[in-house]
Design an enzyme around this catalytic site. Sequence first.
Site, mmCIF file in Angstrom:
data_model
loop_
_atom_site.group_PDB
_atom_site.id
_atom_site.type_symbol
_atom_site.label_atom_id
_atom_site.label_comp_id
_atom_site.label_asym_id
_atom_site.label_seq_id
_atom_site.Cartn_x
_atom_site.Cartn_y
_atom_site.Cartn_z
ATOM 1 C CG ASP A 245 66.938 32.996 58.825
ATOM 2 O OD1 ASP A 245 67.066 32.181 60.050
ATOM 3 O OD2 ASP A 245 66.944 32.480 57.760
ATOM 4 C CB SER A 246 65.118 32.958 64.465
ATOM 5 O OG SER A 246 66.374 33.235 65.223
ATOM 6 C CD GLU B 292 65.659 24.477 62.986
ATOM 7 O OE1 GLU B 292 64.920 24.689 63.376
ATOM 8 O OE2 GLU B 292 66.781 25.003 62.202
ATOM 9 C CE LYS C 251 72.118 29.015 60.902
ATOM 10 N NZ LYS C 251 71.168 28.634 59.824
#
Length: 270
Positions: free
Chosen positions: A42-43, A180, A111
Amino acid sequence: MVTVADIRRTAGEEPITMLTAYDALTAEIVDEAGVDMILVGDSMGNTVLGYEDTLPVTVDEMASLTGAVARATEDTLVVADMPFLSFGADRQSSIEHCGRMLKEEDADAVKLECGPHTVELTERLVQLGIPVMAHLGLTPQHVNQLGGMGRQGTDTEGADRILELARAHEEAGAFSLVLEHVPANLAAAVTEELSIPTVGIGAGPDCDGQVLVITDVVGLSDSSPPFSRQFGDVRGEYERAVAGFRDAVEAGEFPAAEHSHVEEGLGELD
C-alpha cells in the site's frame, strides 16, 4: 515457483528477500532477479499514486496493481497488501476483499497490518485457504493514532505487546511476519521466539529476511528512510534521459532519418 510452504520452511535456513512492486515491468525485473517475494504494498499511495500517505489507497487500486504484478511473474511469491479499512471492520467484507486478491488477481497471499483485532481474522482467512503475512511494529495505517512514523517497541511495555501479538498471529496461522522500524534486539528476540520467518524493514540484521520499497532500492525516490539503502541511481538516469529527449527535440535532432519512414509511391498529397 516459490510457495508459502517454501517461505515457512526457509525460517532460520537461508535469508529471505522481498521487494515491493506496483507494475508489470518492475515485477518482471524483480522476478528475473530471483527475489523470493514481491509485496504489492500500500506504499503505492506514496510512491505511484501521489497521495501523502497510504490511507487513501482503495481496494480497487490494490486489486488492479496486484493483477498487473501477478501477470508479470513466474517464480516469485506475490503478496497483496490489504489497504486501510479493507479488513477488520467486519469479518465478511474482510474475507471478500482478501479473497478477491487471490481469486481475481492471482496473488498468492495477503498482508495485514496487525493488532489484537486481526488475530481471529487471520485464523479464519487461513482456514479458508488465504495465506496471511502478519505485520507488526510500525504500521503506517495507524499513523494518526501513533502520531507519526517513529520507531515502535522502544520500551518494555511496547516490546512485550509486539512479542505477544507475534505469538498470537503465529498461532492463528500466519506464514510469516513483517517487523517494521523496531529495535534490532527486539526483532532478534521475536525471530528467536517464532517458528515462522520474520522479514525486517528497519529491524536490524537478525530477521530471517529483509524487505525494502523498490523506489528506495533503485534510487528513484528523492529521499529514503534512514534504515533503507539505495543500490542504484535510477532517478539520475531518468533525469538524464528526459533532459536528453527534450534537448534533442528542441535542437531538431529527433526524430532523425533512422527514426522515420517514407512510403514510396505516395506522391504529393492534397
